[in-house]
Structure formats: C-alpha cells, structure tokens
Design an enzyme around this catalytic site. Sequence first.
Site, PDB file in Angstrom:
ATOM      1  N   ASP A   1      -8.850   3.897   7.160  1.00 47.40           N
ATOM      2  CA  ASP A   1     -10.257   4.301   7.164  1.00 47.40           C
ATOM      3  C   ASP A   1     -11.096   3.055   6.847  1.00 47.40           C
ATOM      4  O   ASP A   1     -10.792   2.295   5.931  1.00 47.40           O
ATOM      5  CB  ASP A   1     -10.486   5.395   6.109  1.00 47.40           C
ATOM      6  CG  ASP A   1     -11.829   6.080   6.278  1.00 47.40           C
ATOM      7  OD1 ASP A   1     -11.852   7.291   6.489  1.00 47.40           O
ATOM      8  OD2 ASP A   1     -12.880   5.387   6.190  1.00 47.40           O
ATOM      9  N   ILE A   2     -12.140   2.859   7.627  1.00 52.19           N
ATOM     10  CA  ILE A   2     -12.965   1.659   7.511  1.00 52.19           C
ATOM     11  C   ILE A   2     -13.893   1.707   6.289  1.00 52.19           C
ATOM     12  O   ILE A   2     -14.413   0.683   5.844  1.00 52.19           O
ATOM     13  CB  ILE A   2     -13.765   1.439   8.833  1.00 52.19           C
ATOM     14  CG1 ILE A   2     -14.079  -0.016   9.061  1.00 52.19           C
ATOM     15  CG2 ILE A   2     -14.988   2.304   8.924  1.00 52.19           C
ATOM     16  CD1 ILE A   2     -12.885  -0.858   9.424  1.00 52.19           C
TER      17      ILE A   2
ATOM     18  N   GLU B   1     -18.065  14.007   9.885  1.00 55.71           N
ATOM     19  CA  GLU B   1     -18.631  12.788  10.472  1.00 55.71           C
ATOM     20  C   GLU B   1     -18.113  12.527  11.882  1.00 55.71           C
ATOM     21  O   GLU B   1     -18.893  12.178  12.776  1.00 55.71           O
ATOM     22  CB  GLU B   1     -18.299  11.602   9.549  1.00 55.71           C
ATOM     23  CG  GLU B   1     -18.966  10.299   9.946  1.00 55.71           C
ATOM     24  CD  GLU B   1     -18.495   9.138   9.075  1.00 55.71           C
ATOM     25  OE1 GLU B   1     -18.357   9.310   7.846  1.00 55.71           O
ATOM     26  OE2 GLU B   1     -18.263   8.056   9.645  1.00 55.71           O
TER      27      GLU B   1
ATOM     28  N   HIS C   1      -8.678  14.922  12.384  1.00 56.56           N
ATOM     29  CA  HIS C   1      -7.998  13.882  11.609  1.00 56.56           C
ATOM     30  C   HIS C   1      -7.676  14.375  10.220  1.00 56.56           C
ATOM     31  O   HIS C   1      -8.363  15.230   9.673  1.00 56.56           O
ATOM     32  CB  HIS C   1      -8.824  12.593  11.546  1.00 56.56           C
ATOM     33  CG  HIS C   1     -10.218  12.781  11.028  1.00 56.56           C
ATOM     34  ND1 HIS C   1     -11.248  13.268  11.800  1.00 56.56           N
ATOM     35  CD2 HIS C   1     -10.752  12.555   9.805  1.00 56.56           C
ATOM     36  CE1 HIS C   1     -12.363  13.321  11.095  1.00 56.56           C
ATOM     37  NE2 HIS C   1     -12.091  12.908   9.867  1.00 56.56           N
TER      38      HIS C   1
ATOM     39  N   HIS D   1      -7.064  12.912   6.356  1.00 56.86           N
ATOM     40  CA  HIS D   1      -7.193  11.769   5.442  1.00 56.86           C
ATOM     41  C   HIS D   1      -5.977  11.743   4.523  1.00 56.86           C
ATOM     42  O   HIS D   1      -5.647  12.767   3.910  1.00 56.86           O
ATOM     43  CB  HIS D   1      -8.430  11.930   4.544  1.00 56.86           C
ATOM     44  CG  HIS D   1      -9.749  11.889   5.239  1.00 56.86           C
ATOM     45  ND1 HIS D   1     -10.558  10.758   5.246  1.00 56.86           N
ATOM     46  CD2 HIS D   1     -10.444  12.837   5.918  1.00 56.86           C
ATOM     47  CE1 HIS D   1     -11.682  11.031   5.900  1.00 56.86           C
ATOM     48  NE2 HIS D   1     -11.635  12.290   6.319  1.00 56.86           N
TER      49      HIS D   1
END
Length: 129
Positions: free
Chosen positions: A29-30, A88, A93, A95
């Site tokens: 994750d960025i 978002e 996805h 996490h």
Amino acid sequence: MASIFTKIINKEIPCYKVAETENCLAFLDINPNAEGHTLCIPKKEIDNLFDLDTELYSELMVFSKKVAKALKKAVPCERIAMSVIGLEVPHAHVHLIPINEMKDITFRNKKTFSEREFINITDKIKACF
Ligand code: AMP
C-alpha cells in the site's frame, strides 16, 4: 474506466510487487498504516470483494494467507491483521497490516517511507515465501 489497480496489473503504473499468481496480485500500500502494509487483489476488476465468485474469492483468501505468512516473517509485529474496506478504490482488495496494537488498524496513523525503504521491505517480504 479502468481502476487504478487494473492499471497496476497492466503495468501502466508502478507498484512494489510482493507476490503474483495467475489470478491474484499483492503489492505494498502506497499510504501504509505500518511497514509492510500489503494489498492483495484479484486481477479481475470487480468492485466489491463479496461479489467475487466463490472460486476466485477462495483463491484470493488462500493467496492472502500465503502473503500474510511471509509478511509475519518479514516484519516484526504482534500479528497480521486483515481488513476489507474499499471506500477509496472500487476494485476488490484485502489489506494485510502488521499490527502491535489496536491503533495500528485504524487507518488514521499513516507512515511515510522513502522509495528505498519501500524497495527494501518488498525484498524482505519476497525472501520470506
Ligand atoms: P480502500 O479502498 O478504502 O480500502 O483504500 C484503498 C487503499 O489503496 C488505500 O490504503 C490506499 O493507500 C491504497 N492505494 C491507492 N492507490 C494506490 C497505489 N497506486 N498503489 C498502492 N496502494 C494504493
């Protein structure tokens, strides 16, 4: 329009790739909650995780488990938390977040890392499979 994650899959934008199979991809994750915060995604663009067909959903979960095991070896932490949000990015996805306490999973305390640090943690996780 393709999701930002589909652009990552298609290599139109870069990512710090941790693992890949025919149908799934894992990358850092960025804007992470913690060092090693990883996203596991199906390559098929479907918004809601719970809309994946059972086969792909199961595949993503098995894939996420493998990534979580490597992540736990690579990053010192109490445990790996799994979270599903999706507010978002409209591409399913999971996490995976190394945590030591409850606040690490709140998505309020963000960490910043240099490109070199992102690369180092990616390499560390990859070496733990
Ligand atoms: P959510 O959809 O609420 O589960 O959050 C989407 C997550 O994707 C956030 O934690 C973002 O930091 C992360 N994210 C968004 N764009 C990228 C990207 N290009 N590379 C890696 N992570 C991203």
